[in-house]
Scaffold this motif. Sequence first.
Motif: not given
Length: 539
Positions: A130-132, A151, A153, A165
Motif C-alpha cells: 500500500v502506498s499513499k 487522499n 491510496q 486505487y
Amino acid sequence: MESISHVLGITPLSWDVQEQVEECVAKFISRWRRKKKEKALEAKYQLMERHLDMFPAYPSNLDEFCENHVFHKSIVYLSKLEKGRRWGRCMHCGGRFRLDRSVKPGSEGICPKCGVPVRFRGEWAEKPFVSKAKICIPYLVDGQVLLRYTNVQRAISPLQMRPEYDYTDFFLNITVEKNGRQKTYAYWWRQYPYYCSGWNRLRNGSECFSATYVYTENLPEIFGERYCHVDLRAGLQGLCRPIWFYDLLQNLRNIPQAEYLFKLGLPVLAANLSSQKPGIIGFSELTGVSKQYLPILRETQAMESEIKLLAASKKWVPFEAFRQLCVLNLDYYSLNTMQSIMEYNSLGRVLRYLQSQKKRKKTFANLLGIYRDYLDMAKRLGYNMKKKAILEPRDLKVQHDLMAAQLAEQKREKENSLLPLAIQDGLYWWAQEYANEKYQVVYPQTRDDFINEGISLNHCVGSVGYYDRHVLGRQMVFFIRQTPQPDKPLYTTEIDMDEGRIRQLYGFSDTSVPKDVRAFTEGFVRAAMRWRSAQRIAG
C-alpha cells in the motif's frame, strides 16, 4: 418596567403583572434569536450542499495519471527460484521477464521492460503493498474555479493484474466572482470522536496546508494556455514532489520572482515564496547558492529549507549527495539539525555515515539527533574534531552513551565539590547540634547525601535544584533522624533561612509527618534563627 409601560402606552403595571410581561418579552426575544440562528444555520448548510454538488466525478484517467505521475515506484513480484532463475512480473507495465538468483525480495531496482524504479517482492506475500499520496484536482464549473484535495491510496496485490486505487476527499476550495470580487469558500472533512465525520466550513479564504501533487491534464482548460505568463501544465507535469498549489497560483499573480523561478523549472520554490523581495531578481540572490546547482535543483525540486543546506556548506556539495538528501524528505527541524552537523562534517560524508548506522533500527531523524548530540559532547570533552575516528565512530549509539556518561561524571564531580567548599567558606557558621531524646537534625555534607536521601525516601530532594539552593544558604535542606539511628533516612525538611519558616517537611513518598516531628522541626527553625542573630551581633 416604566419603559415597557411607555412602549405599550399604558399606565404603570403592578409588580406581578410586570413580572409576567417581562417573562413574555424574554421568551419572545429568545425564540426570535433561536429562529434567526436556525435560519442562518440552515442557509449555511444549503450553501454548503450546493457547493458540494458542484464538484463533478473524478477524471476518467485519474488512475493512469496517478500511476505515471504521482507514484514514482512500482512493484515487481518474484516467483520462487527454479534452477537458479525466477520470473518477475511488473505491476506498472504488466511485463514478464526472467531474473537471476541475485535479485531477492526486499531489494530495489529498475524494471527491464518499462524502466520504472521498482521494489521486488515475493508473489507469496499475503498482504498487498500500500502506498499513499495527496493530489489536487482542479475544475472549472460555471466559470468558477474548484480545487479538490484528495487522499490517494494505491494497493498492489500479487493476485491482481493492475493496482487498485481508492480516493477520499479531505479539503475543498471554491473561488467565485461576487460583485466583481473573488470570494474563496473552504470546506474541510473532519473526523469526530466515536466514528462520526462530516464536512465543516472554514473561514473564507482558508487554504489547504498539505502539499499535494497536481492533476495537470485539464489545466489549460481552466487557467488558459498561459497563466500569469507561464505554462502551468508544462511546468507541473513532471513534478517529482508535492507542491502547495494554491500558494503557487497566488504567488504567480502577486510576486514577480515566483514567475522567474517557475520559468527556471523550480515551481516548488516558487510556491514557497512568502513575500516579494524588492530589487532581488538574480538566481543566486534568491536562493543563496551558485547557478551551478540549478540542474540538481530542477531534478529534485528542492525546497527552500533544503537549499539553505547548500548555502551553508563551506565546500561544493556533489549532486549525488544532495539527491540523497532530497529523497529523505526531512522535516524543517531535521534539516536544521543537519545544518548544525555540517559545522563538523560535510553533507555527503554525514549521509553516507548515517546510512551505515541505519541498521541500528533508528529513523533517520532520530539518528540525526543522536549524531549531533555526540558531536557536541565530543567537542565539549576536547576531542580532536578533525579525526575520522572521532567524527565517524564505528557504533554511534555506544559512543554517544559513553560520552554522555563521561560528561555526567564530570558534572557530578564538579557538583560534589561545591558543598565541601561552601562548608569550608562557612555555610554552617551558625549551626549547632540540635536534638532531643527522640529526634535529631543532621546537616548534609556532600552531594551524595542529597541523592541518597531522595532515593531512600522516594522524593525529589536529590534533584540539582535543592542542592544548588542549599549551597547558597538561602533555602536549606536538613535531615530529621531518630536519635538512636542518625544514619537512617526518616524525614526531610526544606527551610527558608531568610524568612525563618518551613517550606517543606515530608517523609517517604512525600507523606505528611507526625505532629511531634513538625513541632521538633519548628523548634529547630526558631533555634537556627536565634543562633544566626546571636552570632551576627557577636561578630
